[in-house]
Design a protein around this motif. Sequence first.
Motif, mmCIF file in Angstrom:
data_model
loop_
_atom_site.group_PDB
_atom_site.id
_atom_site.type_symbol
_atom_site.label_atom_id
_atom_site.label_comp_id
_atom_site.label_asym_id
_atom_site.label_seq_id
_atom_site.Cartn_x
_atom_site.Cartn_y
_atom_site.Cartn_z
ATOM 1 N N UNK A 85 0.833 -1.210 0.000
ATOM 2 C CA UNK A 85 0.000 0.000 0.000
ATOM 3 C C UNK A 85 0.867 1.259 0.000
ATOM 4 N N UNK A 86 1.907 1.223 0.826
ATOM 5 C CA UNK A 86 2.722 2.435 1.010
ATOM 6 C C UNK A 86 3.845 2.577 -0.027
ATOM 7 N N UNK A 87 4.322 1.452 -0.568
ATOM 8 C CA UNK A 87 5.552 1.522 -1.361
ATOM 9 C C UNK A 87 5.465 0.823 -2.715
ATOM 10 N N UNK A 88 4.243 0.593 -3.209
ATOM 11 C CA UNK A 88 4.134 -0.071 -4.511
ATOM 12 C C UNK A 88 4.804 0.765 -5.603
ATOM 13 N N UNK A 89 4.545 2.057 -5.629
ATOM 14 C CA UNK A 89 5.146 2.913 -6.653
ATOM 15 C C UNK A 89 6.666 2.936 -6.531
ATOM 16 N N UNK A 98 6.328 -9.349 -3.973
ATOM 17 C CA UNK A 98 5.648 -9.378 -2.676
ATOM 18 C C UNK A 98 4.153 -9.611 -2.828
ATOM 19 N N UNK A 99 3.582 -9.214 -3.970
ATOM 20 C CA UNK A 99 2.214 -9.642 -4.261
ATOM 21 C C UNK A 99 2.161 -11.168 -4.343
ATOM 22 N N UNK A 100 3.192 -11.754 -4.916
ATOM 23 C CA UNK A 100 3.261 -13.211 -5.013
ATOM 24 C C UNK A 100 3.298 -13.876 -3.648
ATOM 25 N N UNK A 101 4.024 -13.274 -2.706
ATOM 26 C CA UNK A 101 4.058 -13.799 -1.339
ATOM 27 C C UNK A 101 2.677 -13.749 -0.706
ATOM 28 N N UNK A 102 1.986 -12.626 -0.913
ATOM 29 C CA UNK A 102 0.643 -12.465 -0.362
ATOM 30 C C UNK A 102 -0.324 -13.450 -1.016
#
Length: 470
Positions: A85-89, A98-102
């Motif tokens: 949320x805070x650091x995607x950009x 990290x989306x893959x981890x989630x």
Amino acid sequence: MKKVILILFFCIHLIPSSFAQRNYAQELVHLLLQGECFKAKEFRMQYADKLPEHDKALDLVYKSHMALFFNKPDSATIYLKDLLICYEDFLGPLASFYYGKLLRIYADSQQFEKGLNVCDQMITLYNKYAYRINKDVLERELDFVENVKTSLRSRLNNDEPIIKIKRVDSVKPVELIKNEYIRFYGNYNGNSTETLFDTGVSDYFHISKKIADKIGVRTVHINQDSIQIVNGIPQKGYEGIIDSITIGNINLYNIPVLVFHKGFMPYFTESIDNDIKKIIQEAFKDEQVIMGLPTMKLIGKFEFDWKNGSLTFPENAKFAETNTISNIYFHDQRAYLGLTINDLNYTGFFDAGSNNFIDLSYPFYEKYKNSISIDTTIQKPPLNNYSLTNALVGAPYEIVKDPIVLLKNKKINCEQAQIRVFDAILPGTIFDGIVGVNFLKELGSKVIIDFDNMNIEGGRSYNKKGGNKK
């Protein structure tokens, strides 16, 4: 997702680097990405004053990895969501890692709608940064995500039964079969079947089609056959579900299983002696169920009583002089154990399906050979080491002389076992070597493997009232 690319990304973008100055943050991230859990923890403590202060991105990266290492998926979910949320950009296209981890957490916990939402976020991310990604890589990643979406949607629409565990209040010991490995009988859909305890297996259960037909495994897909990789080679198999399993006081429901048409014999060449083949075939016979790591995580705690030949599944289990610092962790669906050997920190692939004690990889020995003496006088029998994933027969090796092994500062008796050094190519990451089933049997008359708190301990256990058991 692409770990090597991610490492490069962090090297270039996460923390500004300098050829004249050591980049401690970069080194920490590298250790995390490589799965070097204990080294990363030690590094962070040792160089706390060298790491950038108030760097929330780095802090979230560290905490998310540690939560995953130590089997805390709920905490990992919080850290990963905050990070994205805070650091995607800031992360750019590598946020997909990290989306893959989630996504893995949601898929494993059967939160299908949340998993589908993550897939959509990943597709949006890839399209946003398409101009920065190689075309072939982009197409491959988009295809992967679409396939995951199809799988999750199918599981959701077919009302996949929820994986459940129930415990009977009274602890019921399970008799261990006298064997080189850890074996016992479990009840699968009403059928008593021999079971092999194998921490080296990354699925809930592995069984042969013969056993699947016997116990009545339900297939997941109509077109059931697919290619699965087992023992390092492709084999035909399919996914199924075991409706009910009873082992001691544990009842499991709707448990996934991988079924293989040809069983799961370790790969070995035709030149191997027939007597050795018979030993291997007996160890990994098809008429058994192989329990893997996800089932062990679901159950939580295992207490082995070698003296009485029994296994129990306590909800609460403590040892005298318990050290609460975790000594095992998970990485890429595998378990790793931390030891001290001759005052050297050692992290080994924990494989209870391997018939060894402790093996050192040759790179580990070469790095620390000044602290590791080789016994040049001992007579060495041929090396015959078997596991579900590999068979080493007649491989060259050395034996460590007078090793001092500590598990959480407790000295382990090595008189009846040998630490070996060998140079062999094994599937997957082993880090410093392999810790096998014979290590567990040398820890003490009672041993607890606690996947809730990520600990292995041996010695005398406490009873519920706090008194010592003999």
